[in-house]
Design a protein around this motif. Structure first.
Motif, PDB file in Angstrom:
ATOM      1  N   GLY A 150     -49.955 -84.273 -13.830  1.00 40.60           N
ATOM      2  CA  GLY A 150     -48.568 -83.828 -13.881  1.00 40.60           C
ATOM      3  C   GLY A 150     -48.106 -83.618 -15.311  1.00 40.60           C
ATOM      4  N   GLU A 151     -47.293 -82.573 -15.518  1.00 37.94           N
ATOM      5  CA  GLU A 151     -46.679 -82.288 -16.819  1.00 37.94           C
ATOM      6  C   GLU A 151     -45.205 -81.959 -16.574  1.00 37.94           C
ATOM      7  OE1 GLU A 151     -49.983 -80.104 -19.449  1.00 37.94           O
ATOM      8  OE2 GLU A 151     -49.796 -79.257 -17.427  1.00 37.94           O
ATOM      9  N   PRO A 152     -44.426 -82.962 -16.198  1.00 40.32           N
ATOM     10  CA  PRO A 152     -43.051 -82.696 -15.749  1.00 40.32           C
ATOM     11  C   PRO A 152     -42.131 -82.282 -16.887  1.00 40.32           C
ATOM     12  CG  PRO A 152     -43.437 -85.040 -15.919  1.00 40.32           C
ATOM     13  CD  PRO A 152     -44.763 -84.382 -16.147  1.00 40.32           C
ATOM     14  N   GLN A 153     -41.112 -81.540 -16.509  1.00 41.35           N
ATOM     15  CA  GLN A 153     -40.037 -81.175 -17.425  1.00 41.35           C
ATOM     16  C   GLN A 153     -38.806 -82.015 -17.114  1.00 41.35           C
ATOM     17  OE1 GLN A 153     -40.645 -77.057 -15.928  1.00 41.35           O
ATOM     18  NE2 GLN A 153     -40.055 -76.473 -18.007  1.00 41.35           N
ATOM     19  N   PRO A 154     -37.962 -82.261 -18.107  1.00 37.69           N
ATOM     20  CA  PRO A 154     -36.694 -82.929 -17.809  1.00 37.69           C
ATOM     21  C   PRO A 154     -35.879 -82.083 -16.833  1.00 37.69           C
ATOM     22  CG  PRO A 154     -37.082 -82.810 -20.182  1.00 37.69           C
ATOM     23  CD  PRO A 154     -38.100 -81.933 -19.532  1.00 37.69           C
ATOM     24  N   THR A 155     -35.121 -82.748 -15.984  1.00 39.03           N
ATOM     25  CA  THR A 155     -34.281 -82.027 -15.034  1.00 39.03           C
ATOM     26  C   THR A 155     -33.098 -81.376 -15.751  1.00 39.03           C
ATOM     27  OG1 THR A 155     -32.881 -83.946 -14.578  1.00 39.03           O
ATOM     28  CG2 THR A 155     -34.887 -83.674 -13.224  1.00 39.03           C
ATOM     29  N   GLU A 156     -32.480 -80.411 -15.066  1.00 42.01           N
ATOM     30  CA  GLU A 156     -31.289 -79.772 -15.634  1.00 42.01           C
ATOM     31  C   GLU A 156     -30.181 -80.801 -15.860  1.00 42.01           C
ATOM     32  OE1 GLU A 156     -30.791 -76.735 -16.672  1.00 42.01           O
ATOM     33  OE2 GLU A 156     -32.743 -75.933 -16.104  1.00 42.01           O
ATOM     34  N   ASP A 157     -30.026 -81.737 -14.922  1.00 45.89           N
ATOM     35  CA  ASP A 157     -28.994 -82.763 -15.073  1.00 45.89           C
ATOM     36  C   ASP A 157     -29.262 -83.639 -16.291  1.00 45.89           C
ATOM     37  OD1 ASP A 157     -27.610 -81.861 -12.879  1.00 45.89           O
ATOM     38  OD2 ASP A 157     -28.440 -83.354 -11.491  1.00 45.89           O
ATOM     39  N   ALA A 158     -30.534 -84.011 -16.496  1.00 44.87           N
ATOM     40  CA  ALA A 158     -30.873 -84.839 -17.656  1.00 44.87           C
ATOM     41  C   ALA A 158     -30.589 -84.091 -18.951  1.00 44.87           C
ATOM     42  CB  ALA A 158     -32.337 -85.256 -17.585  1.00 44.87           C
ATOM     43  N   CYS A 159     -30.869 -82.783 -18.976  1.00 43.23           N
ATOM     44  CA  CYS A 159     -30.625 -81.987 -20.185  1.00 43.23           C
ATOM     45  C   CYS A 159     -29.134 -81.850 -20.478  1.00 43.23           C
ATOM     46  CB  CYS A 159     -31.264 -80.613 -20.043  1.00 43.23           C
ATOM     47  SG  CYS A 159     -33.079 -80.619 -20.051  1.00 43.23           S
ATOM     48  N   LYS A 160     -28.315 -81.868 -19.443  1.00 39.55           N
ATOM     49  CA  LYS A 160     -26.870 -81.823 -19.659  1.00 39.55           C
ATOM     50  C   LYS A 160     -26.382 -83.119 -20.287  1.00 39.55           C
ATOM     51  CE  LYS A 160     -25.892 -78.618 -15.859  1.00 39.55           C
ATOM     52  NZ  LYS A 160     -25.289 -78.475 -14.504  1.00 39.55           N
ATOM     53  N   ILE A 161     -26.960 -84.239 -19.853  1.00 42.24           N
ATOM     54  CA  ILE A 161     -26.560 -85.534 -20.399  1.00 42.24           C
ATOM     55  C   ILE A 161     -27.089 -85.724 -21.812  1.00 42.24           C
ATOM     56  CG2 ILE A 161     -26.758 -88.038 -20.089  1.00 42.24           C
ATOM     57  CD1 ILE A 161     -27.036 -87.482 -17.057  1.00 42.24           C
ATOM     58  N   VAL A 162     -28.353 -85.321 -22.038  1.00 46.43           N
ATOM     59  CA  VAL A 162     -28.995 -85.447 -23.353  1.00 46.43           C
ATOM     60  C   VAL A 162     -29.496 -84.057 -23.747  1.00 46.43           C
ATOM     61  CG1 VAL A 162     -30.727 -86.669 -24.730  1.00 46.43           C
ATOM     62  CG2 VAL A 162     -29.704 -87.795 -22.735  1.00 46.43           C
ATOM     63  N   PRO A 163     -28.699 -83.263 -24.439  1.00 52.70           N
ATOM     64  CA  PRO A 163     -29.069 -81.871 -24.719  1.00 52.70           C
ATOM     65  C   PRO A 163     -30.406 -81.697 -25.434  1.00 52.70           C
ATOM     66  CG  PRO A 163     -26.742 -82.208 -25.160  1.00 52.70           C
ATOM     67  CD  PRO A 163     -27.323 -83.562 -24.871  1.00 52.70           C
ATOM     68  N   ARG A 164     -30.829 -82.669 -26.252  1.00 58.65           N
ATOM     69  CA  ARG A 164     -32.101 -82.496 -26.957  1.00 58.65           C
ATOM     70  C   ARG A 164     -33.299 -82.494 -26.006  1.00 58.65           C
ATOM     71  NH1 ARG A 164     -30.576 -87.786 -28.073  1.00 58.65           N
ATOM     72  NH2 ARG A 164     -32.138 -89.432 -27.773  1.00 58.65           N
ATOM     73  N   PHE A 165     -33.107 -82.968 -24.779  1.00 58.57           N
ATOM     74  CA  PHE A 165     -34.190 -82.900 -23.794  1.00 58.57           C
ATOM     75  C   PHE A 165     -34.610 -81.464 -23.518  1.00 58.57           C
ATOM     76  CE2 PHE A 165     -33.519 -87.082 -21.186  1.00 58.57           C
ATOM     77  CZ  PHE A 165     -33.785 -87.824 -22.326  1.00 58.57           C
ATOM     78  N   SER A 166     -33.706 -80.489 -23.750  1.00 59.45           N
ATOM     79  CA  SER A 166     -34.031 -79.099 -23.435  1.00 59.45           C
ATOM     80  C   SER A 166     -35.229 -78.604 -24.243  1.00 59.45           C
ATOM     81  CB  SER A 166     -32.809 -78.199 -23.678  1.00 59.45           C
ATOM     82  OG  SER A 166     -32.420 -78.233 -25.040  1.00 59.45           O
ATOM     83  N   ARG A 167     -35.497 -79.222 -25.384  1.00 64.28           N
ATOM     84  CA  ARG A 167     -36.686 -78.845 -26.158  1.00 64.28           C
ATOM     85  C   ARG A 167     -37.947 -79.087 -25.352  1.00 64.28           C
ATOM     86  NH1 ARG A 167     -35.878 -82.342 -31.568  1.00 64.28           N
ATOM     87  NH2 ARG A 167     -35.878 -83.935 -29.938  1.00 64.28           N
ATOM     88  N   TRP A 168     -37.937 -80.183 -24.575  1.00 68.79           N
ATOM     89  CA  TRP A 168     -39.111 -80.527 -23.769  1.00 68.79           C
ATOM     90  C   TRP A 168     -39.093 -79.824 -22.408  1.00 68.79           C
ATOM     91  CZ3 TRP A 168     -42.568 -82.118 -26.796  1.00 68.79           C
ATOM     92  CH2 TRP A 168     -42.256 -82.941 -27.893  1.00 68.79           C
ATOM     93  N   ARG A 169     -37.996 -79.188 -22.075  1.00 63.23           N
ATOM     94  CA  ARG A 169     -37.960 -78.346 -20.889  1.00 63.23           C
ATOM     95  C   ARG A 169     -38.475 -76.944 -21.212  1.00 63.23           C
ATOM     96  NH1 ARG A 169     -32.129 -76.979 -19.495  1.00 63.23           N
ATOM     97  NH2 ARG A 169     -32.546 -75.657 -21.291  1.00 63.23           N
ATOM     98  N   ASP A 170     -38.167 -76.446 -22.437  1.00 68.68           N
ATOM     99  CA  ASP A 170     -38.394 -75.036 -22.753  1.00 68.68           C
ATOM    100  C   ASP A 170     -39.545 -74.772 -23.731  1.00 68.68           C
ATOM    101  OD1 ASP A 170     -36.129 -74.582 -21.202  1.00 68.68           O
ATOM    102  OD2 ASP A 170     -34.787 -74.645 -22.935  1.00 68.68           O
ATOM    103  N   LEU A 171     -39.883 -75.740 -24.593  1.00 62.77           N
ATOM    104  CA  LEU A 171     -40.758 -75.434 -25.716  1.00 62.77           C
ATOM    105  C   LEU A 171     -42.093 -76.172 -25.723  1.00 62.77           C
ATOM    106  CD1 LEU A 171     -38.040 -75.428 -28.536  1.00 62.77           C
ATOM    107  CD2 LEU A 171     -38.949 -73.475 -27.259  1.00 62.77           C
ATOM    108  N   GLY A 172     -42.204 -77.268 -25.035  1.00 61.83           N
ATOM    109  CA  GLY A 172     -43.455 -78.014 -25.038  1.00 61.83           C
ATOM    110  C   GLY A 172     -43.382 -79.168 -24.055  1.00 61.83           C
TER     111      GLY A 172
END
Length: 264
Positions: free
Chosen positions: A230-252
């Motif tokens: 598994g190589e999960p991405q942070p959820t959309e809800d988690a990224c809303k709470i902690v915006p820096r998580f979006s780096r791990w959703r979109d970039l690596g």
């Protein structure tokens, strides 16, 4: 790896134990709370009624969650200080977890084939002997049982990691470097959501860089059969709470999850 390396890891985590426990239990580990542990729980099969051992259980927060999921759980950690915090939590609010001080990378003293599963959350990358950990996991798991673990993704969390930014300061890419480096180093850090002016001594964490081949081959060499990655991405809800998580959703990828079975 030498006994000296294991003693050094134990010493560092004993040093970190009080602050680490306080930070985790007061919600500063947002990666664990909102991303890495929920992703691991979703990755796991049903563990109700299973005999489970948690490698690198630390102060026991995740271990206690496994018990609340219905498993019969033993936690093992090399740090006496972290285990003491875990035991105190068990005394205050019993959930049936047993704890043991020891290295998961060598003979633990526990009976062979005495567990249905080995689990480990974000701990195995911090031990000096991953092959030894897989060998001991194989010895402890009954035929037909499994191991499931999470580690920092070795293809992206490299010793030379750097974020790329555009002229406006927006993060646009991830640069990985020194992927094949095996040089052990110590990382000093603290949870990023702490107040900037707090006088907190950073955690001192030994790091043991590995490639994805080092991880997967060690699992196979121990005798396990890989069943799921598994190589999960942070959820959309988690990224809303902690915006820096979006780096791990979109970039690596931040997280690598591995499941493997001991053949019957």
């Amino acid at each position: 790896m030498t006994d000296k390396a294991h003693h050094e890891v134990a010493a560092r985590w004993n040093q970190n134990a009080d602050q680490w426990t306080d930070d985790v239990r007061n919600g500063y580990d947002v990666y664990r709370d909102l991303f890495t542990f929920p992703a691991f729980v979703e990755f796991l099969p049903d563990i109700t009624g299973l005999d489970v051992i948690d490698f690198g259980c630390g102060e026991g927060t995740n271990t206690r969650h496994f018990a609340k999921m219905g498993a019969k759980v033993t936690g093992i950690d090399i740090s006496q200080g972290l285990i003491e915090h875990a035991r105190q939590a068990e005394i205050a609010d019993p959930v049936g977890v047993k704890y043991k001080v020891g290295s998961y990378s060598s003979e633990t003293g526990l009976p062979a084939s005495s567990f249905d599963a080995v689990v480990s959350t974000m701990a195995l990358m911090d031990g000096p002997d991953f092959q030894g950990a897989m060998n001991e996991a194989y010895r402890l798991v009954r035929p037909g049982g499994f191991i499931a673990f999470s580690v920092l993704h070795p293809c992206f969390i490299t010793p030379g990691l750097q974020w790329q930014k555009d002229e406006h300061g927006k993060t646009t890419g991830l640069c990985v470097a020194r992927y094949f480096s095996k040089e052990v180093f110590t990382e000093n850090w603290k949870f990023g959501n702490r107040p900037k002016d707090e006088n907190i001594v950073p955690f001192s964490v030994p790091r043991f860089p590995r490639t994805i081949g080092d991880y997967l081959n060690a699992v196979a060499f121990a005798g396990f059969r890989l069943t799921r990655i598994g190589e999960p991405q942070p959820t959309e809800d988690a990224c809303k709470i902690v915006p820096r998580f979006s780096r791990w959703r979109d970039l690596g990828a931040f997280l690598l999850l591995v499941m493997a079975e001991r053949p019957k």
